[in-house]
Design a protein around this motif. Structure first.
Motif, PDB file in Angstrom:
ATOM      1  N   SER A  68      49.465  33.861  26.258  1.00 52.22           N
ATOM      2  CA  SER A  68      48.021  32.593  26.630  1.00 52.22           C
ATOM      3  C   SER A  68      47.888  33.638  28.019  1.00 52.22           C
ATOM      4  O   SER A  68      46.900  33.717  28.710  1.00 52.22           O
ATOM      5  N   GLN A  69      48.998  33.644  28.668  1.00 53.65           N
ATOM      6  CA  GLN A  69      49.143  34.450  30.270  1.00 53.65           C
ATOM      7  C   GLN A  69      48.644  35.215  30.481  1.00 53.65           C
ATOM      8  O   GLN A  69      47.429  35.773  31.158  1.00 53.65           O
ATOM      9  N   THR A  70      49.000  36.613  29.483  1.00 54.85           N
ATOM     10  CA  THR A  70      48.379  37.715  29.109  1.00 54.85           C
ATOM     11  C   THR A  70      46.996  37.674  29.281  1.00 54.85           C
ATOM     12  O   THR A  70      46.197  38.570  29.493  1.00 54.85           O
ATOM     13  N   MET A  71      46.838  37.099  27.857  1.00 56.90           N
ATOM     14  CA  MET A  71      45.119  36.845  27.605  1.00 56.90           C
ATOM     15  C   MET A  71      44.249  36.816  29.102  1.00 56.90           C
ATOM     16  O   MET A  71      43.491  37.236  28.867  1.00 56.90           O
ATOM     17  N   GLN A  72      44.738  35.416  29.144  1.00 52.57           N
ATOM     18  CA  GLN A  72      44.138  35.144  30.442  1.00 52.57           C
ATOM     19  C   GLN A  72      44.258  36.091  31.708  1.00 52.57           C
ATOM     20  O   GLN A  72      42.663  35.882  32.368  1.00 52.57           O
ATOM     21  N   THR A  73      45.021  36.782  31.746  1.00 56.28           N
ATOM     22  CA  THR A  73      44.589  37.916  32.726  1.00 56.28           C
ATOM     23  C   THR A  73      44.282  39.271  32.701  1.00 56.28           C
ATOM     24  O   THR A  73      43.537  39.346  33.377  1.00 56.28           O
ATOM     25  N   ILE A  74      44.365  39.268  31.343  1.00 58.02           N
ATOM     26  CA  ILE A  74      42.999  40.499  30.582  1.00 58.02           C
ATOM     27  C   ILE A  74      41.349  39.984  31.077  1.00 58.02           C
ATOM     28  O   ILE A  74      41.185  40.451  31.664  1.00 58.02           O
ATOM     29  N   GLU A  75      41.436  38.482  30.689  1.00 51.71           N
ATOM     30  CA  GLU A  75      40.160  38.466  30.430  1.00 51.71           C
ATOM     31  C   GLU A  75      39.420  38.111  32.231  1.00 51.71           C
ATOM     32  O   GLU A  75      38.333  38.426  32.053  1.00 51.71           O
ATOM     33  N   GLU A  76      40.227  37.532  33.233  1.00 51.86           N
ATOM     34  CA  GLU A  76      39.588  37.844  34.404  1.00 51.86           C
ATOM     35  C   GLU A  76      39.804  39.027  34.685  1.00 51.86           C
ATOM     36  O   GLU A  76      38.507  39.776  36.069  1.00 51.86           O
ATOM     37  N   LYS A  77      40.854  40.379  34.706  1.00 54.64           N
ATOM     38  CA  LYS A  77      40.581  41.261  35.331  1.00 54.64           C
ATOM     39  C   LYS A  77      38.967  42.108  34.709  1.00 54.64           C
ATOM     40  O   LYS A  77      38.442  42.767  35.240  1.00 54.64           O
ATOM     41  N   LEU A  78      38.404  41.732  32.734  1.00 61.46           N
ATOM     42  CA  LEU A  78      37.495  41.865  33.013  1.00 61.46           C
ATOM     43  C   LEU A  78      36.167  41.580  33.072  1.00 61.46           C
ATOM     44  O   LEU A  78      35.204  42.022  33.772  1.00 61.46           O
ATOM     45  N   ASP A  79      36.637  40.189  33.793  1.00 56.76           N
ATOM     46  CA  ASP A  79      35.292  39.404  34.643  1.00 56.76           C
ATOM     47  C   ASP A  79      35.035  40.304  36.011  1.00 56.76           C
ATOM     48  O   ASP A  79      33.775  39.544  36.150  1.00 56.76           O
ATOM     49  N   GLN A  80      36.096  40.671  36.900  1.00 53.44           N
ATOM     50  CA  GLN A  80      36.362  41.052  37.989  1.00 53.44           C
ATOM     51  C   GLN A  80      35.808  41.987  37.747  1.00 53.44           C
ATOM     52  O   GLN A  80      35.003  42.627  38.440  1.00 53.44           O
ATOM     53  N   TYR A  81      36.239  42.772  36.520  1.00 49.72           N
ATOM     54  CA  TYR A  81      35.365  44.332  36.407  1.00 49.72           C
ATOM     55  C   TYR A  81      33.749  44.573  36.245  1.00 49.72           C
ATOM     56  O   TYR A  81      32.638  44.660  36.807  1.00 49.72           O
ATOM     57  N   ASN A  82      33.577  43.710  35.451  1.00 46.37           N
ATOM     58  CA  ASN A  82      32.085  43.248  35.010  1.00 46.37           C
ATOM     59  C   ASN A  82      31.093  42.808  36.373  1.00 46.37           C
ATOM     60  O   ASN A  82      30.306  43.132  36.847  1.00 46.37           O
ATOM     61  N   HIS A  83      31.584  41.784  36.863  1.00 49.22           N
ATOM     62  CA  HIS A  83      30.992  41.383  38.274  1.00 49.22           C
ATOM     63  C   HIS A  83      30.669  43.032  38.979  1.00 49.22           C
ATOM     64  O   HIS A  83      30.079  42.603  40.049  1.00 49.22           O
ATOM     65  N   GLU A  84      31.917  43.789  39.056  1.00 50.70           N
ATOM     66  CA  GLU A  84      31.452  44.835  40.392  1.00 50.70           C
ATOM     67  C   GLU A  84      30.370  46.047  39.579  1.00 50.70           C
ATOM     68  O   GLU A  84      30.153  46.610  40.255  1.00 50.70           O
ATOM     69  N   VAL A  85      30.695  46.226  38.014  1.00 47.73           N
ATOM     70  CA  VAL A  85      29.856  46.882  37.974  1.00 47.73           C
ATOM     71  C   VAL A  85      27.925  46.825  37.954  1.00 47.73           C
ATOM     72  O   VAL A  85      27.531  45.487  38.062  1.00 47.73           O
TER      73      VAL A  85
END
Length: 149
Positions: free
Chosen positions: A132-149
């Motif tokens: 669960s923690q790993t999936m949450q980290t992946i989701e947060e990093k993808l959110d971060q990336y998608n907001h930067e693009v």
């Protein structure tokens, strides 16, 4: 010129997530069949069991879905007797979602069917938390990336 190494399918994290998601969907499809619920309807019900009453907008924020996606889902839940929808007295533009007595009554049975997933997986509580923690980290990093693009 730098030679680009091919990435093999079985080394793709995105494919592992995709493949696992398909298998989860199949599990939930079978587990929820007796209740005539789809997985998207189930996660809406989970949110409503926890927080109802909610406006359509609030439910959409929890599920990361817009009202155009939620409206047909909610119509089906209403037609199957899981929820009621009504206009807010404070603001007629706002639709409030409430659970029916049947939804409250069937909650325990739905949870019994779905919770068997943990028996199938055989994960310890620590393993489940780590996933669960790993999936949450992946989701947060993808959110971060998608907001930067």
């Amino acid at each position: 010129m730098q030679k680009i190494q091919p990435i093999h399918l079985d080394e793709q994290l995105c494919f592992q997530v995709y493949s696992t998601n398909k298998k989860f969907n199949h599990f939930y499809q079978e587990a929820l069949r007796p209740f005539d619920l789809t997985y998207p309807q189930y996660i809406a019900m989970l949110t409503l069991w926890q927080y109802a009453p909610l406006s359509v907008k609030q439910l959409g924020e929890y599920l990361h879905l817009d009202s155009g996606t939620l409206t047909p889902l909610l119509k089906r839940l209403e037609s199957h007797g899981w929820i009621t929808r009504s206009r807010s007295e404070a603001d007629e533009r706002t639709v409030i979602i409430n659970l029916t007595d049947d939804a409250t009554h069937n909650k325990r049975e739905v949870f019994k069917r779905v919770n068997s997933c943990f028996e199938v997986l055989g994960l310890t509580e620590e393993e489940k938390d780590a996933c669960s923690q790993t999936m949450q980290t992946i989701e947060e990093k993808l959110d971060q990336y998608n907001h930067e693009v």
